[in-house]
Structure formats: C-alpha cells, structure tokens
Motif scaffolding. Structure first.
Motif, PDB file in Angstrom:
ATOM      1  N   LYS A  42       0.825  -1.210   0.000  1.00 30.45           N
ATOM      2  CA  LYS A  42       0.000   0.000   0.000  1.00 30.45           C
ATOM      3  C   LYS A  42       0.861   1.262   0.000  1.00 30.45           C
ATOM      4  CE  LYS A  42      -3.792   2.430   2.163  1.00 30.45           C
ATOM      5  NZ  LYS A  42      -4.773   2.541   3.253  1.00 30.45           N
ATOM      6  N   TYR A  43       1.956   1.219   0.758  1.00 32.05           N
ATOM      7  CA  TYR A  43       2.782   2.419   0.906  1.00 32.05           C
ATOM      8  C   TYR A  43       4.094   2.289   0.146  1.00 32.05           C
ATOM      9  CZ  TYR A  43      -0.788   3.303   4.369  1.00 32.05           C
ATOM     10  OH  TYR A  43      -1.998   3.508   4.985  1.00 32.05           O
ATOM     11  N   LYS A  44       4.022   1.697  -1.007  1.00 31.31           N
ATOM     12  CA  LYS A  44       5.200   1.425  -1.836  1.00 31.31           C
ATOM     13  C   LYS A  44       6.020   2.694  -2.111  1.00 31.31           C
ATOM     14  CE  LYS A  44       6.465  -0.599  -6.339  1.00 31.31           C
ATOM     15  NZ  LYS A  44       7.511  -1.566  -5.958  1.00 31.31           N
ATOM     16  N   GLU A  45       5.330   3.817  -2.288  1.00 30.15           N
ATOM     17  CA  GLU A  45       6.022   5.062  -2.648  1.00 30.15           C
ATOM     18  C   GLU A  45       6.641   5.766  -1.442  1.00 30.15           C
ATOM     19  OE1 GLU A  45       6.189   5.514  -5.829  1.00 30.15           O
ATOM     20  OE2 GLU A  45       4.756   3.893  -6.224  1.00 30.15           O
ATOM     21  N   ASP A  46       6.327   5.297  -0.227  1.00 29.85           N
ATOM     22  CA  ASP A  46       6.821   5.974   0.971  1.00 29.85           C
ATOM     23  C   ASP A  46       8.027   5.256   1.553  1.00 29.85           C
ATOM     24  OD1 ASP A  46       3.425   6.132   1.480  1.00 29.85           O
ATOM     25  OD2 ASP A  46       4.628   7.958   1.325  1.00 29.85           O
ATOM     26  N   GLY A  47       9.040   6.008   1.956  1.00 28.18           N
ATOM     27  CA  GLY A  47      10.196   5.409   2.628  1.00 28.18           C
ATOM     28  C   GLY A  47      10.906   4.407   1.736  1.00 28.18           C
ATOM     29  N   ALA A  48      11.485   3.382   2.347  1.00 23.03           N
ATOM     30  CA  ALA A  48      12.209   2.341   1.592  1.00 23.03           C
ATOM     31  C   ALA A  48      11.207   1.460   0.852  1.00 23.03           C
ATOM     32  CB  ALA A  48      13.047   1.509   2.551  1.00 23.03           C
ATOM     33  N   ASP A  49      11.483   1.122  -0.415  1.00 23.22           N
ATOM     34  CA  ASP A  49      10.608   0.223  -1.171  1.00 23.22           C
ATOM     35  C   ASP A  49      10.975  -1.208  -0.804  1.00 23.22           C
ATOM     36  OD1 ASP A  49       9.663  -0.084  -4.710  1.00 23.22           O
ATOM     37  OD2 ASP A  49       8.988  -1.111  -2.898  1.00 23.22           O
ATOM     38  N   LEU A  50      10.109  -1.848  -0.027  1.00 22.48           N
ATOM     39  CA  LEU A  50      10.433  -3.171   0.506  1.00 22.48           C
ATOM     40  C   LEU A  50      10.085  -4.302  -0.465  1.00 22.48           C
ATOM     41  CD1 LEU A  50       9.201  -2.573   4.165  1.00 22.48           C
ATOM     42  CD2 LEU A  50      11.537  -2.438   3.274  1.00 22.48           C
ATOM     43  N   LEU A  51       9.347  -3.963  -1.534  1.00 17.79           N
ATOM     44  CA  LEU A  51       9.013  -4.936  -2.584  1.00 17.79           C
ATOM     45  C   LEU A  51       9.359  -4.291  -3.918  1.00 17.79           C
ATOM     46  CD1 LEU A  51       5.526  -6.109  -1.245  1.00 17.79           C
ATOM     47  CD2 LEU A  51       7.622  -7.462  -1.260  1.00 17.79           C
ATOM     48  N   PRO A  52      10.678  -4.072  -4.165  1.00 15.92           N
ATOM     49  CA  PRO A  52      11.072  -3.249  -5.305  1.00 15.92           C
ATOM     50  C   PRO A  52      10.916  -3.885  -6.684  1.00 15.92           C
ATOM     51  CG  PRO A  52      13.010  -4.080  -4.169  1.00 15.92           C
ATOM     52  CD  PRO A  52      11.825  -4.522  -3.377  1.00 15.92           C
ATOM     53  N   ALA A  53      10.924  -5.193  -6.765  1.00 12.45           N
ATOM     54  CA  ALA A  53      10.957  -5.823  -8.081  1.00 12.45           C
ATOM     55  C   ALA A  53       9.567  -5.964  -8.686  1.00 12.45           C
ATOM     56  CB  ALA A  53      11.611  -7.203  -7.972  1.00 12.45           C
ATOM     57  N   ALA A  54       9.492  -5.958 -10.016  1.00  7.71           N
ATOM     58  CA  ALA A  54       8.213  -6.185 -10.704  1.00  7.71           C
ATOM     59  C   ALA A  54       7.693  -7.560 -10.301  1.00  7.71           C
ATOM     60  CB  ALA A  54       8.430  -6.134 -12.216  1.00  7.71           C
ATOM     61  N   PRO A  55       6.376  -7.637  -9.983  1.00  2.00           N
ATOM     62  CA  PRO A  55       5.836  -8.865  -9.383  1.00  2.00           C
ATOM     63  C   PRO A  55       6.134 -10.159 -10.131  1.00  2.00           C
ATOM     64  CG  PRO A  55       4.202  -7.123  -9.271  1.00  2.00           C
ATOM     65  CD  PRO A  55       5.358  -6.568 -10.052  1.00  2.00           C
ATOM     66  N   ALA A  56       6.086 -10.150 -11.465  1.00  2.00           N
ATOM     67  CA  ALA A  56       6.265 -11.409 -12.197  1.00  2.00           C
ATOM     68  C   ALA A  56       7.729 -11.715 -12.503  1.00  2.00           C
ATOM     69  CB  ALA A  56       5.461 -11.375 -13.504  1.00  2.00           C
ATOM     70  N   SER A  57       8.636 -10.908 -11.947  1.00  2.00           N
ATOM     71  CA  SER A  57      10.051 -11.046 -12.284  1.00  2.00           C
ATOM     72  C   SER A  57      10.753 -12.126 -11.468  1.00  2.00           C
ATOM     73  CB  SER A  57      10.771  -9.716 -12.034  1.00  2.00           C
ATOM     74  OG  SER A  57      10.782  -9.441 -10.645  1.00  2.00           O
TER      75      SER A  57
END
Lengths: 212, 214
Positions: free
Chosen positions: A70-85
């Motif tokens: 939900k908060y991908k744009e805030d702070g550190a991106d904890l799930l940085p990779a494209a989902p199907a990668s």
C-alpha cells in the motif's frame, strides 16, 4: 503487548515507510486477546492485528506485506521488483524461508530464553538445545546464501530482511546470540541492517523491562 | 521450454505447486527426487533446494524453492486471478489466509499426517495417539474459525477462489485418508468447501498424479 516480536515485525515495516501509527495495547496477562472485542479483529486471538481505515488484517507477515504494497512510494521500497520477475520470485523464497525455517526454531528459542523467564518460568534446557541445533543448521544455509548476496533477496534491502529483524534482535539478547555472531556473513548482514535509522526507531520504542 | 518441478506429486508441497501450474495452464515436467536413496540430500538437489526438501522449480535460469513462493511465481507469471494482486484489499485477504494456512492449518496437519499415514506405512512405526489428539484439538480450533469465515463468504479470502483456498487441498485430501476424516462432520461448511475444491478439474488431475506416485 508491544514486546511481542510479531508486533515488532509490523512496527519495523511501518517505520521503514516513515508512517505514523498507534500501538493499542492488548494485555495478554488479563486474557484481553481472547475477549470478543479482540476476536472480532483476529479470530485466532493473537497479536498483532492491524486496523487501517476500514481494513482489518491479522498475521504479521500478511500485515507487513500489505504495508509494503500500500505504501510502496513511501520510505524504503520493501518490494522493489516487478511482481512477475525473477527478482521478485527470489524475494518470495526468502519470505517463506523466514516463515518455515528461521521462525519455528528462533521463536521457540526466544520464548524459552527471554519470554518464559519474564512470565516467571525457567528455560527448558532440552527444548533450548533442540531449537539451537535446528537454528544452527538453518543459519548455515543463510551463511552460504549471504556469502553470495548482500541482502536476502540480492543487492537491495527488502521485506525479506525486515521480517527477520525482531527475532534477530531478541536472539542477540540471549546466550545463543553466538549462533549469529559466529557466522561472519550472517553477522555482517545483521550488523548492517540493525544500524538502519528506521530500525533504531523501532528498537527505541520497545518497552524492554528494566535489567534484573 | 517447460518448467521443471523436482519432487514426487504425492508430497503435499509438490502437489501445491502442481495445482497452480494446472490452474495457470502452464507446460511443465515433473522430475522425481528419490527419498529412498536420499537423493533429496544429494549435492545436485541441495544446489536447487539448500534445505534438501521438495519441491524445487527450474524455469530457464531461475531456480526456486519453498512451494508457496513457487506458487506465487507461477501464478504471477501467468497473470492468474488466484492472487488478486490487482486489488489491495482482496490480495491482503488472500495473504492473511495463506498465512493462516501455513501457521494454523499446515502445522497441526503435518503432525497428524506424519503420525497417521507416513510413520506406519513408510517406517513401520506406531501412531502416537496422544500427539494426534493434541493436534486434532488445535485443528478443531482452526476449523471453528474457518466455519465462521465460510458462513460470511464463499471462499476464505472473499467470494472468489484464490491460492489461499487451493493451498489447503493436498493436506485436506490426506486428512480424508486418515481415521479422523469424520471430524469434518462437525464443520459442514469446511467439508463442503473441501469437497468443492476436490471437484475442480485441475485438482482432480493433480490427485491422480499424487495417487500414481504414492
């Protein structure tokens, strides 16, 4: 109870995102977690539960993933990779390794050595040794992996690392801390991630009891 | 090139991955790993799964382990609706019930299956009924929550079937093979939910593979 490592897991994710949040205490000693009011939030009667507007979630790993999404744009991106990668798949592997290999051994160890004494009990040496052996074998796998990877998912700090931190902290407070410190790459990884400002903030808010 | 799944279909964790491959309509090949000769501990297999377990998955250069991680990868790669990753709320509920499956269902079930099915059949051992009863009691507590949940929605995460539901099927299938299948009569919605899953074409196909490899 804000001491619970599964609650700390969620707090760690929230702080990595720089989010404001409120911890509503649930007093386990009075059985508050088994009362209808709390069961309405988590029917399994466990902490934590999360309320975010109308959304109510439980299971700390589902909660920390929700926060990361939900908060991908805030702070550190904890799930940085494209989902199907492939990179995302590698991250998923280590989220599961935490859940199924690291957690069962370390949670029981931390319970015996830290939490049980707080509740007036004494560590069971047989259970301690069994779980220490189990955790040692698991950490051997981590040692080999972290010799090739700076963080669990690769070059970047991710949710896979976050999900380990509460139990790594508590382990470091026990006589079994050497399980980590005796493994150079595991130690270097913990030394690195535990100096993160967001983590320092999380630790500062844990109400550790005064030293005996 | 087809994906390779390393392991025997009779393993619940292998079957979990197989059902996702079937649901996603992906080409795959099963490469058996022979536990009887400790192949799962061989350097070749532990280079794929460092814990010496099954399954492992190979997709080109990518090698993965942990069945729920593999399942997510397979479903995401094929844009499956079983994860609902287009919806923050729906996917969060899928994730909650996947965790519930791991921690509240799989944990006691693994002990029950081991005691009732694996120990007597493969190791000539005797079922420890006390351990079984303790874990059945844990399972009942879990099923009480499931029964309530399934009175509010058709499936665990909502009115849509998801990985959270399907992740249960291999273990639920084996529960039906234990002397304790009758406990499901105490939970009619849970029973109907399991029966519904076992009627899905993808699940039927994987069950045939599970039986053939036993």
């Amino acid at each position: 109870m804000p001491l619970s490592p599964n609650v700390v897991r969620v707090a760690a994710a929230l702080n990595e995102k720089g989010l404001d949040f409120e911890i509503v205490p649930v007093d386990l000693t009075t059985g508050a977690h088994k009362q209808p009011e709390f069961l309405a939030l988590n029917p399994f009667g466990q902490i934590p539960a999360l309320q975010d507007g109308d959304e109510v979630l439980y299971e700390s790993r589902a909660i920390s993933r929700y926060i990361a999404n939900k908060y991908k744009e805030d702070g550190a991106d904890l799930l940085p990779a494209a989902p199907a990668s492939s990179a995302a798949a590698k991250l998923e592997v280590w989220l599961e390794v935490e859940s199924h290999h690291f957690y069962p051994a370390v949670a029981d160890l931390v319970f015996q050595l830290l939490i049980k004494p707080l509740l007036g009990g004494a560590p069971d040496p047989i259970v301690v040794d069994k779980n220490a052996d189990k955790l040692a074998k698991v950490l051997d796998v981590y040692e080999a992996h972290l010799a090739e990877n700076k963080y669990l998912a690769g070059d970047q700090f991710t949710l896979a690392d976050v999900n380990h931190m509460a139990h790594l902290l508590y382990l470091s407070l026990t006589p079994k801390a050497e399980l980590v410190t005796s493994r150079p790459h595991v130690k270097a990884w913990w030394d690195d991630i535990s100096t993160r400002p967001a983590w320092q903030k999380t630790v500062a808010a844990i109400p550790f009891p005064p030293a005996a | 090139m087809a994906m390779k799944v390393f392991g025997q279909p009779m393993s619940t964790n292998v079957a979990r991955v197989l059902v996702c491959l079937e649901e996603a309509g992906v080409k795959y090949e099963v490469v058996p790993v022979d536990f009887a000769t400790a192949e799962h501990k061989s350097p070749e297999h532990t280079s794929r799964n460092p814990f010496g377990q099954v399954p492992a998955l190979q997709d080109g250069d990518l090698v993965l382990f942990e069945s729920r991680a593999i399942s997510r990868y397979v479903l995401r790669k094929n844009s499956s609706e079983l994860l609902k990753e287009g919806s923050l709320g729906d996917s969060a509920r899928v994730d909650v019930w996947l965790e519930v499956e791991s921690h509240h269902f799989d944990r006691p079930m693994a002990v029950i299956i081991y005691q009732c099915l694996v120990l007597p059949v493969y190791f000539g051992g005797k079922t420890d009924e006390k351990i079984v009863e303790e874990n059945l009691e844990t399972l009942r507590k879990t099923f009480r929550v499931y029964e309530d949940r399934l009175s509010r929605s058709t499936y665990l995460a909502g009115d849509f079937i998801s990985l959270a539901d399907l992740s249960h099927f291999p273990t639920a299938y084996y529960l039906l093979a234990t002397p304790h299948a009758g406990m499901l009569d105490e939970f009619p919605r849970v029973k109907a939910w399991i029966d519904g899953m076992l009627a899905r074409p993808a699940v039927i196909k994987v069950i045939e593979m599970m039986k053939a490899s036993a």
